[in-house]
Enzyme design. Structure first.
Site, short mmCIF file in Angstrom:
data_model
loop_
_atom_site.label_atom_id
_atom_site.label_comp_id
_atom_site.label_asym_id
_atom_site.label_seq_id
_atom_site.Cartn_x
_atom_site.Cartn_y
_atom_site.Cartn_z
N PHE A 145 -21.19 -42.08 -32.25
CA PHE A 145 -19.76 -41.89 -32.03
C PHE A 145 -19.43 -42.10 -30.55
CE2 PHE A 145 -15.98 -39.21 -31.26
CZ PHE A 145 -15.10 -39.95 -32.02
N ASP A 182 -25.87 -35.52 -35.64
CA ASP A 182 -24.48 -35.32 -35.23
C ASP A 182 -23.75 -35.04 -36.54
OD1 ASP A 182 -21.83 -35.56 -34.66
OD2 ASP A 182 -22.00 -37.42 -33.50
N LYS A 221 -13.98 -30.86 -37.89
CA LYS A 221 -13.95 -31.73 -39.08
C LYS A 221 -14.31 -30.89 -40.31
CE LYS A 221 -14.40 -34.92 -35.67
NZ LYS A 221 -14.52 -34.57 -34.25
N1 F0G Z 1 -19.34 -36.84 -33.43
C1 F0G Z 1 -18.60 -37.45 -34.36
C2 F0G Z 1 -19.25 -38.18 -35.48
C3 F0G Z 1 -17.21 -37.42 -34.25
O1 F0G Z 1 -16.47 -38.04 -35.16
C4 F0G Z 1 -16.62 -36.70 -33.17
C5 F0G Z 1 -15.18 -36.65 -33.01
C6 F0G Z 1 -17.45 -36.07 -32.25
C7 F0G Z 1 -18.81 -36.16 -32.42
C8 F0G Z 1 -16.90 -35.32 -31.07
O2 F0G Z 1 -16.35 -34.13 -31.48
O3 F0G Z 1 -13.91 -34.30 -30.94
O4 F0G Z 1 -14.99 -32.11 -31.39
O5 F0G Z 1 -15.46 -33.31 -29.31
N2 F0G Z 1 -14.39 -37.38 -33.64
C9 F0G Z 1 -12.95 -37.36 -33.62
C10 F0G Z 1 -12.44 -38.49 -34.46
C11 F0G Z 1 -12.33 -37.27 -32.29
O6 F0G Z 1 -11.23 -38.75 -34.42
O7 F0G Z 1 -13.21 -39.12 -35.17
P1 F0G Z 1 -15.10 -33.44 -30.72
#
Ligand code: F0G
Length: 459
Positions: free
Chosen positions: A124, A215, A258
């Site tokens: 990510f 993750d 999430k």
């Molecule tokens: N890992 C994954 C797979 C994610 O989708 C996200 C965040 C993070 C780590 C980081 O987490 O935002 O709590 O600091 N994804 C969001 C998205 C921002 O829109 O997919 P975070």
């Protein structure tokens, strides 16, 4: 007659959303410099920017908040969360953080140094950002099938074991601090990883003496897909599948925003006490004392409850069926999407939607702007803007896929909203041949540029 499917919850609190006119939206997106992050949410009708922190908490979560213990140390909320994490993930030790990227910051401060290599499946952006910020490198080992949007494959998040072993052979053990497996794999389209693959990755990692971290932002959605698609687990409960998945990891980072259905929060799970103790130092420095680390007591209470709710089959079925409901409509209209649909979002294949735009003109971002103008629907670009520049050459990186993600918040919108979104996208699809000019960058940050970039329409 057979009874139709219906949501496994009813609505207790509502929030008004406002329609805008096309003319207003043309003006608003211009003022936002064609960056969807710059729009005010009140100017968005259906907001599919992200499923992160945007879910609706349950009555039980709200009531748990009232019981939050705000003591600095030794709060009951901390112990409640610890118990929930242990029961659901099996990890003995944990550190609370304010969100997922904070968990990455703490863990990577402990484990990653300059020059290191971190293999994984399409890391990510914040994960990659935290790796590159430390002058280390993320190597993508996702299976090739993930990059063919029309190719039907049950586990497009899987790691290609040959690609992974090539990396493990190429670099000395000291330069590979960990392998990061993202479940579900957001960047490849919210695609799951199978238990068979997790098992094989772990075996390979053990051969080379390298720890595996997950993750885990969407671990429960991953477990749902395993139940549906991996024969050996079809009769297992979601919770049992989750425990089995995590048995192949040495630790996890979690964005609780999430699958734990809270608006803010995160944590790191560890199997070994030694690493947990090392990370504790950074947690205290960056996040807060280990009994709260960036969260208030009430947030930890809501998170503990959310972990249980987020791993219930009925909830997951409702959620993932809604994503597929939108995806199927788009497909029926002939709109190219990543298929099968992801757990949290439908990803539109922007290169195939707008085949005439050159890749230098930010195809998926252009599509996102058009969809906003058409119906006030906000998605997010998962393409060249997000892929950022190569940290060494500073050249733009052009990813194999240019995607426009429509992420569905949990328990927030109804299927009428999904119908509205599908019609909006169809209208843009019908006039796709008129979209002949994309966007160019005016100003960008050196890292994670997509959040703040300003753009202009090509002349
Ligand atoms: N890992 C994954 C797979 C994610 O989708 C996200 C965040 C993070 C780590 C980081 O987490 O935002 O709590 O600091 N994804 C969001 C998205 C921002 O829109 O997919 P975070």
């Amino acid at each position: 007659m057979e009874l139709p499917f219906a949501e496994s919850y009813k609505i207790k609190v509502v929030e008004t959303i406002k329609r805008t006119t096309r003319e207003e939206r043309i003006q608003k997106i211009k003022e936002a410099h064609y960056n969807l992050f710059n729009l005010r949410s009140e100017d968005v009708f259906v907001d599919l920017l992200t499923d992160s922190g945007t879910g609706a908490m349950s009555d039980k979560q709200w009531s748990a908040m009232m019981l939050g213990d705000e003591s600095y140390a030794g709060a009951s909320s901390y112990y409640k969360l610890k118990e929930a994490i242990q029961e659901i993930t099996g990890f003995e030790y944990f550190l609370p953080t304010h969100q997922g990227r904070a968990a990455e910051n703490v863990l990577f401060s402990t484990m990653i140094k300059a020059g290191d290599i971190v293999p994984g499946n399409s890391h990510f952006d914040t994960t990659k950002g935290h790796i590159e910020f430390r002058k280390a490198h993320a190597v993508d080992c996702t299976i090739n099938e993930a990059f063919h949007t029309e190719l039907d494959h049950p586990f497009k998040g899987n790691i290609d074991l040959n690609k992974l072993e090539d990396v493990l052979k190429k670099y000395p053990r000291e330069r590979i601090p960990l392998i990061m497996v993202t479940i579900t794999c957001n960047s490849s389209g919210g695609q799951p990883v199978s238990i068979e693959n997790m098992q094989a990755v772990k075996k390979l990692a053990e051969k080379y003496g390298i720890p595996v971290f997950f993750d885990s932002a969407r671990f429960a959605e991953n477990a749902y897909f395993i139940k549906l698609r991996e024969e050996a687990y079809k009769n297992w409960s979601i919770r049992d599948i989750v425990r089995k998945m995590f048995s192949y990891a040495d630790g996890m980072t979690m964005s609780s925003k999430k699958d734990a259905i809270v608006n803010m929060g995160g944590f790191i799970g560890f199997r070994e006490r030694e690493l947990f103790e090392k990370a504790t130092l950074y947690n205290i420095m960056f996040e807060g004392f280990i009994n709260y680390g960036g969260m208030s007591g009430r947030d930890m209470n809501a998170l503990a409850q959310g972990l249980y709710e987020g791993t219930e089959f009925d909830y997951l079925e409702t959620r993932i069926k809604q994503v597929a409901y939108l995806g199927q409509q788009l497909r029926d209209y002939g709109i190219p999407t990543q298929y099968p649909f992801g757990g949290h979002a439908v990803f539109i294949d922007a290169k195939r939607f707008l085949p005439n735009l050159p890749k230098e003109q930010f195809i998926a971002q252009t599509l996102g702007v058009e969809i906003y103008i058409e119906g006030g629907v906000r998605g997010v670009e998962i393409g060249t803007l997000l892929a950022d520049r190569d940290p060494d050459t500073r050249e733009n990186r052009y990813p194999e896929l240019e995607l426009l993600r429509l992420a569905i918040p949990r328990r927030v919108y109804t299927n009428n909203h999904m119908d509205y979104v599908a019609a909006t996208v169809k209208n843009v699809f019908d006039r796709r041949n008129e979209i002949t000019k994309g966007l160019k960058i005016i100003k960008e940050a050196p890292i994670l540029r997509h959040f703040t970039v300003t753009l202009e329409r090509m002349e």
